[in-house]
Design an enzyme around this catalytic site. Structure first.
Site, PDB file in Angstrom:
ATOM      1  N   HIS A 100      28.392  32.317  28.646  1.00  0.00           N
ATOM      2  CA  HIS A 100      28.584  33.761  28.764  1.00  0.00           C
ATOM      3  C   HIS A 100      30.022  34.109  29.117  1.00  0.00           C
ATOM      4  CE1 HIS A 100      24.254  34.330  28.517  1.00  0.00           C
ATOM      5  NE2 HIS A 100      24.114  33.398  29.428  1.00  0.00           N
ATOM      6  N   HIS A 127      35.966  33.206  37.265  1.00  0.00           N
ATOM      7  CA  HIS A 127      35.685  33.368  35.844  1.00  0.00           C
ATOM      8  C   HIS A 127      36.255  34.688  35.341  1.00  0.00           C
ATOM      9  CE1 HIS A 127      32.168  35.258  37.875  1.00  0.00           C
ATOM     10  NE2 HIS A 127      32.399  36.183  36.983  1.00  0.00           N
ATOM     11  N   HIS A 129      36.086  38.171  32.551  1.00  0.00           N
ATOM     12  CA  HIS A 129      35.353  39.089  31.690  1.00  0.00           C
ATOM     13  C   HIS A 129      36.345  39.794  30.773  1.00  0.00           C
ATOM     14  CE1 HIS A 129      31.510  38.940  33.975  1.00  0.00           C
ATOM     15  NE2 HIS A 129      32.315  38.693  34.997  1.00  0.00           N
ATOM     16  N   HIS A 146      37.125  37.324  38.389  1.00  0.00           N
ATOM     17  CA  HIS A 146      36.257  37.335  39.565  1.00  0.00           C
ATOM     18  C   HIS A 146      36.347  36.008  40.303  1.00  0.00           C
ATOM     19  CE1 HIS A 146      33.377  40.554  37.692  1.00  0.00           C
ATOM     20  NE2 HIS A 146      34.540  41.054  38.079  1.00  0.00           N
ATOM     21  N   THR A 217      26.870  40.646  38.501  1.00  0.00           N
ATOM     22  CA  THR A 217      26.942  41.490  37.311  1.00  0.00           C
ATOM     23  C   THR A 217      26.253  40.868  36.106  1.00  0.00           C
ATOM     24  OG1 THR A 217      29.089  40.617  36.611  1.00  0.00           O
ATOM     25  CG2 THR A 217      29.109  42.525  38.108  1.00  0.00           C
ATOM     26  N   THR A 218      25.594  39.758  36.300  1.00  0.00           N
ATOM     27  CA  THR A 218      24.792  39.134  35.257  1.00  0.00           C
ATOM     28  C   THR A 218      23.440  38.758  35.850  1.00  0.00           C
ATOM     29  OG1 THR A 218      25.673  36.946  35.780  1.00  0.00           O
ATOM     30  CG2 THR A 218      26.786  38.180  34.027  1.00  0.00           C
TER      31      THR A 218
END
Length: 267
Positions: A100, A127, A129, A146, A217-218
Site C-alpha cells: 500500500h 512511510h 503517502h 509519517h 489512516t488505513t
C-alpha cells in the site's frame, strides 16, 4: 475558525498499519484506497460473530478518525502543550514495500525515539503517502511522510511532515532506490546506513506543530493515536516525486469528520 490562507502558509512554509499487524485474523483481507468508502464493511469470513466479522468497522463508525482538513478545525493556542524532542540516530534499516506504500522499518535494536514531555516513544517505521493525507482547504501537498512511534504499552504517536516539490533529498533518494518493486517484499541486510532526521525540516530540534487525537489512516483505522503535524514542510525534487509515484499513487485517505475535535498548537 482559523483563516485558511494563514494556516496553509504556516503548514506549508515552515497508519499504514505499522510493522506489527493489529489483527492476525485480518492480515489477509484485501483493501485498497480506491475503495476506502467500503473499508468498514469488509468482512472476515473466518469469523461468524459481530464485531469480529467486521475487523475494519472503526473506519466507518469511529468518531476520531484521521486524516483531517486543518482549515476546518478550530485552533486552540496554548503554552501548556508538552514540547516535542526528536532523538533519531543512524540505522541500518529494512526497506519494505507494504503493498500500500513504501516504508522503512527501523532495525530491532534501533534506539531513536520521540520525546513528548517526559514520555518517550520509540520510532518503529516511517512511510510515505502520495499525495498528502492532511489538507488545508483546497491545498494538498504532493506527498506526506509519517513517522510511526509505538511504546511497549501500545500507545502510538504519529508525526507527520508535509512534502513539497523543490530541492532534492539525498536520503529520500536512497530509500527510493532500495524499496523492492514487489508488494510484500522486504530488503534487509544491505548495510546501507541512513538517519531518519535527514528527512525532517531544518528546525526539527524545536519544531512548531499542531496536534490532535486521531486514528490510523488505513485499516483497521484504530483510534487512540496522537498526531503531531510539523508546521514546516520538507522538499524533494520533481524527479523524486515521479519515482515515488512509480510505486504507488493516490494512496491517501480522504479527510475525515472532525466531530468536535480541536487542533492544538503552541504557535
Amino acid at each position: 475558525m482559523i483563516n485558511n490562507r494563514h494556516l496553509s502558509g504556516m503548514f506549508a512554509s515552515a497508519a499504514f498499519v505499522f510493522v506489527i499487524n493489529s489483527s492476525s485474523s485480518a492480515e489477509g483481507l484485501h483493501w485498497s484506497h480506491e475503495e476506502q468508502a467500503m473499508w468498514g464493511s469488509i468482512e472476515d469470513a473466518s469469523h461468524t460473530e459481530v464485531p469480529h466479522i467486521f475487523p475494519f468497522a472503526e473506519c466507518a463508525i469511529g468518531n476520531r478518525q484521521s486524516p483531517i482538513d486543518l482549515a476546518e478545525a478550530e485552533i486552540e493556542r496554548t503554552t501548556e502543550l508538552n514540547r516535542l524532542r526528536i532523538w533519531y540516530d543512524t540505522d541500518t534499516p529494512v526497506f519494505y514495500n507494504s503493498g500500500h506504500g513504501i516504508q522503512v522499518n527501523t532495525s530491532f535494536d534501533y534506539t531513536g525515539y520521540l520525546e513528548v514531555g517526559n514520555e518517550t516513544y520509540p520510532l518503529i517505521q516511517f512511510h510515505f503517502h502520495e499525495p498528502s493525507e492532511h489538507v488545508v482547504g483546497d491545498k494538498q501537498f504532493p506527498a506526506e511522510l509519517h513517522y510511526v512511534h509505538v511504546r511497549e504499552d501500545g500507545r502510538l504517536v504519529v508525526m507527520a511532515v508535509a512534502i513539497e516539490e523543490g530541492e532534492v533529498n539525498e536520503t529520500f533518494q536512497t530509500i527510493l532506490d532500495n524499496i523492492p518493486q514487489t508488494a510484500g517484499e522486504m530488503r534487509e541486510g544491505t548495510g546501507i546506513v541512513i538517519n531518519p532526521e535527514t528527512l525532517l525540516p531544518p528546525n526539527f530540534h524545536k519544531p512548531d506543530f499542531y496536534t490532535f487525537a486521531g486514528s490510523l489512516t488505513t485499516p483497521p483505522c484504530s483510534e487512540g493515536v496522537q498526531w503531531y503535524l510539523l508546521a514546516r514542510a520538507i522538499t524533494v525534487s520533481a524527479a523524486q516525486l515521479e519515482q515515488l509515484r512509480g510505486f504507488y499513487t493516490n494512496n491517501a485517505r480522504l479527510p475525515q469528520d472532525l466531530n468536535g475535535r480541536t487542533l492544538l498548537t503552541t504557535q
